[in-house]
Structure formats: structure tokens, C-alpha cells
Design a protein around this motif. Sequence first.
Motif, PDB file in Angstrom:
ATOM      1  N   TYR A  97     -85.129  76.637  32.667  1.00  0.00           N
ATOM      2  CA  TYR A  97     -83.778  76.125  32.439  1.00  0.00           C
ATOM      3  C   TYR A  97     -83.248  75.465  33.703  1.00  0.00           C
ATOM      4  CZ  TYR A  97     -82.158  80.367  34.889  1.00  0.00           C
ATOM      5  OH  TYR A  97     -81.946  81.360  35.820  1.00  0.00           O
ATOM      6  N   GLU A  98     -82.139  74.752  33.564  1.00  0.00           N
ATOM      7  CA  GLU A  98     -81.497  74.076  34.689  1.00  0.00           C
ATOM      8  C   GLU A  98     -80.076  74.595  34.860  1.00  0.00           C
ATOM      9  OE1 GLU A  98     -81.737  69.865  34.091  1.00  0.00           O
ATOM     10  OE2 GLU A  98     -83.872  69.940  33.584  1.00  0.00           O
ATOM     11  N   PHE A 104     -85.071  76.423  37.154  1.00  0.00           N
ATOM     12  CA  PHE A 104     -85.462  77.820  37.299  1.00  0.00           C
ATOM     13  C   PHE A 104     -86.498  78.213  36.252  1.00  0.00           C
ATOM     14  CE2 PHE A 104     -81.188  77.439  38.974  1.00  0.00           C
ATOM     15  CZ  PHE A 104     -81.232  78.168  40.154  1.00  0.00           C
ATOM     16  N   ARG A 105     -87.226  79.281  36.562  1.00  0.00           N
ATOM     17  CA  ARG A 105     -88.146  79.893  35.604  1.00  0.00           C
ATOM     18  C   ARG A 105     -87.887  81.396  35.584  1.00  0.00           C
ATOM     19  NH1 ARG A 105     -94.304  80.371  37.153  1.00  0.00           N
ATOM     20  NH2 ARG A 105     -93.364  82.029  38.403  1.00  0.00           N
ATOM     21  N   LEU A 106     -87.622  81.908  34.395  1.00  0.00           N
ATOM     22  CA  LEU A 106     -87.420  83.344  34.193  1.00  0.00           C
ATOM     23  C   LEU A 106     -88.613  83.902  33.437  1.00  0.00           C
ATOM     24  CD1 LEU A 106     -84.194  85.104  32.916  1.00  0.00           C
ATOM     25  CD2 LEU A 106     -86.385  85.561  31.815  1.00  0.00           C
ATOM     26  N   ARG A 107     -89.156  85.035  33.899  1.00  0.00           N
ATOM     27  CA  ARG A 107     -90.268  85.695  33.208  1.00  0.00           C
ATOM     28  C   ARG A 107     -89.853  87.119  32.853  1.00  0.00           C
ATOM     29  NH1 ARG A 107     -95.610  85.943  36.056  1.00  0.00           N
ATOM     30  NH2 ARG A 107     -94.362  86.685  37.819  1.00  0.00           N
ATOM     31  N   LYS A 108     -90.189  87.532  31.640  1.00  0.00           N
ATOM     32  CA  LYS A 108     -89.813  88.870  31.181  1.00  0.00           C
ATOM     33  C   LYS A 108     -90.855  89.366  30.186  1.00  0.00           C
ATOM     34  CE  LYS A 108     -87.084  92.419  30.193  1.00  0.00           C
ATOM     35  NZ  LYS A 108     -86.739  93.478  31.183  1.00  0.00           N
ATOM     36  N   ASN A 109     -91.237  90.640  30.305  1.00  0.00           N
ATOM     37  CA  ASN A 109     -92.105  91.238  29.291  1.00  0.00           C
ATOM     38  C   ASN A 109     -91.604  92.613  28.906  1.00  0.00           C
ATOM     39  OD1 ASN A 109     -92.911  92.912  31.393  1.00  0.00           O
ATOM     40  ND2 ASN A 109     -95.069  92.342  31.304  1.00  0.00           N
ATOM     41  N   ALA A 110     -92.185  93.183  27.862  1.00  0.00           N
ATOM     42  CA  ALA A 110     -91.760  94.491  27.376  1.00  0.00           C
ATOM     43  C   ALA A 110     -92.896  95.124  26.584  1.00  0.00           C
ATOM     44  CB  ALA A 110     -90.515  94.366  26.501  1.00  0.00           C
ATOM     45  N   LEU A 111     -92.991  96.442  26.670  1.00  0.00           N
ATOM     46  CA  LEU A 111     -93.963  97.221  25.901  1.00  0.00           C
ATOM     47  C   LEU A 111     -93.212  98.011  24.845  1.00  0.00           C
ATOM     48  CD1 LEU A 111     -96.917  98.289  25.610  1.00  0.00           C
ATOM     49  CD2 LEU A 111     -96.269 100.118  27.201  1.00  0.00           C
ATOM     50  N   VAL A 112     -93.584  97.832  23.579  1.00  0.00           N
ATOM     51  CA  VAL A 112     -92.892  98.522  22.481  1.00  0.00           C
ATOM     52  C   VAL A 112     -93.917  99.221  21.574  1.00  0.00           C
ATOM     53  CG1 VAL A 112     -90.901  96.972  22.490  1.00  0.00           C
ATOM     54  CG2 VAL A 112     -92.868  96.423  21.081  1.00  0.00           C
ATOM     55  N   MET A 215     -87.221  82.680  39.295  1.00  0.00           N
ATOM     56  CA  MET A 215     -87.630  81.875  40.444  1.00  0.00           C
ATOM     57  C   MET A 215     -87.035  80.479  40.337  1.00  0.00           C
ATOM     58  SD  MET A 215     -91.499  80.573  41.365  1.00  0.00           S
ATOM     59  CE  MET A 215     -92.110  82.207  41.742  1.00  0.00           C
ATOM     60  N   GLU A 216     -86.476  80.019  41.436  1.00  0.00           N
ATOM     61  CA  GLU A 216     -86.097  78.613  41.505  1.00  0.00           C
ATOM     62  C   GLU A 216     -87.386  77.833  41.746  1.00  0.00           C
ATOM     63  OE1 GLU A 216     -83.720  75.403  44.315  1.00  0.00           O
ATOM     64  OE2 GLU A 216     -83.199  77.548  44.465  1.00  0.00           O
ATOM     65  N   LEU A 217     -87.653  76.863  40.926  1.00  0.00           N
ATOM     66  CA  LEU A 217     -88.916  76.156  41.027  1.00  0.00           C
ATOM     67  C   LEU A 217     -89.049  75.477  42.384  1.00  0.00           C
ATOM     68  CD1 LEU A 217     -89.343  74.662  37.456  1.00  0.00           C
ATOM     69  CD2 LEU A 217     -90.111  76.847  38.380  1.00  0.00           C
ATOM     70  N   GLY A 218     -90.071  75.898  43.106  1.00  0.00           N
ATOM     71  CA  GLY A 218     -90.287  75.397  44.454  1.00  0.00           C
ATOM     72  C   GLY A 218     -89.751  76.315  45.516  1.00  0.00           C
ATOM     73  N   HIS A 219     -88.862  77.274  45.079  1.00  0.00           N
ATOM     74  CA  HIS A 219     -88.283  78.212  46.029  1.00  0.00           C
ATOM     75  C   HIS A 219     -88.196  79.579  45.362  1.00  0.00           C
ATOM     76  CE1 HIS A 219     -86.787  74.259  47.268  1.00  0.00           C
ATOM     77  NE2 HIS A 219     -86.866  74.737  48.485  1.00  0.00           N
TER      78      HIS A 219
END
Length: 221
Positions: A97-98, A104-112, A215-219
Motif C-alpha cells: 500500500y501507499e 509499504f509492505r505488510l506481512r502477516k500470518n496465523a495458525l488456526v 516495511m517501507e519499501l527500500g527502508h
Amino acid sequence: MNIRIELTYKTPKGTETIFSSDIMRAEKAILIAEDLEKNGRAKNLMFVDGHETTWSMKDLKKYMKGIETEPHNATVYFDGGFDLGTKRSGLGCVIYYEQNGKSFRLRKNALVGELNTNNEAEYAAFYLGLQELELLGVHHLPVTFIGDSQVVINQLLGEWPCVEDELNRWADRIEVKLEQLGITPEYNTVSRKKNREADQLATQALKEIEITSTMELGHEQ
């Protein structure tokens, strides 16, 4: 937001014709439209969004300025995996997203453990992405959802029938959440290779490796 440009073009000798562009991001459309207006031959220039709503240059610029400080231009990759042996599911989502002129890049996981099939896990991963969008504050905007599950994508598009009760309940839950957030979805199916990030997150969840990062892309943050 994806839109197209429509305009009437007039030659120096007065011959007119109507042009309609390919669909593109609003930011790119504004730049092209401004360049077209410089030669003075483009008339009745307007922008048309996915709902066939027309925008003037002034209104579109105002809208784009208004969403600049909010998360926008969001793309969600999702993937779910089901382990038949343990009866557990790994869910993964990646959101690009911007905001404030940055990407930016957001990563999320979950175990169910309450799901029963791989298709349910795919739906649950999609819903995980929706929950993360809600936490980000994404609302009343178009969002692109990308996954390698043809079942989920085609059922949400209404192109495939959804006869399983559990999948129907997931589809209904997703539609309700989309409506609550005012999100206009666009769906795309890709190969597993092109969905590698979300697939890896789902696999890590099954291995009890929890991931939550932005993460901000590049930073890196």
C-alpha cells in the motif's frame, strides 16, 4: 484507483473524434491528461472509474489529495494451507500500500485449528487480509485481491457456484466485511509461483513461525 480518460480531440482544421484510454492508475491518468490539455486540442476531458462514475480534473485531484495521508492503492496477496495430518491451517497475507508518498509492505500470518479443508484455509487467509486492511484504516477505496485459489476467486466473482455450506459462510462473511469497510474489490488469480510471499507465510504458520511486520519499501522499519 484505476480509471480511464475520455476526451474529444479536435484537429487544427476542425475534425473531431472521441478517444477513450486504457485503464490506468489515477496518478498516471492525471499526468497524461495535463499533458493533453497543453496542446489545446483536447475537449470535454473527463475521467471514468470502475463504477462508470465520471470525474473532472479538479474533483479527481481533490480526491487524490484527500487520500494521500491514508493507506491507499492497496493490493492484498493471500494464501492458505491445510495440513491433513494435524488438522491445522496456515494463513498468510501480504499487503502492499501507499501512504504519505511512500510505499509499504505488510506481512502477516496465523495458525488456526478450526478449519477442515484447504479451500476453507484459502477463504480464511482472504479474511485475514481484510482484517489487516481494517487495522490499517483502509476504507471506501478500491482494493485488489490476488491469490492462487481459483475456487475462492471465482466463487467471490460469482462465476463458480458455491455449494459447500462452510464456503458459503466464508463468502458471506467476506461480503459483509467488504461492505462494512466500503471496499470495492478487484480479484485476480495468479500461479503459486507468483504468490510466493503469501504461500511462504502460510507455510511458516504451519511450522509455528509467527510473522507480523511492516516495511517501507527500500527502508526497513
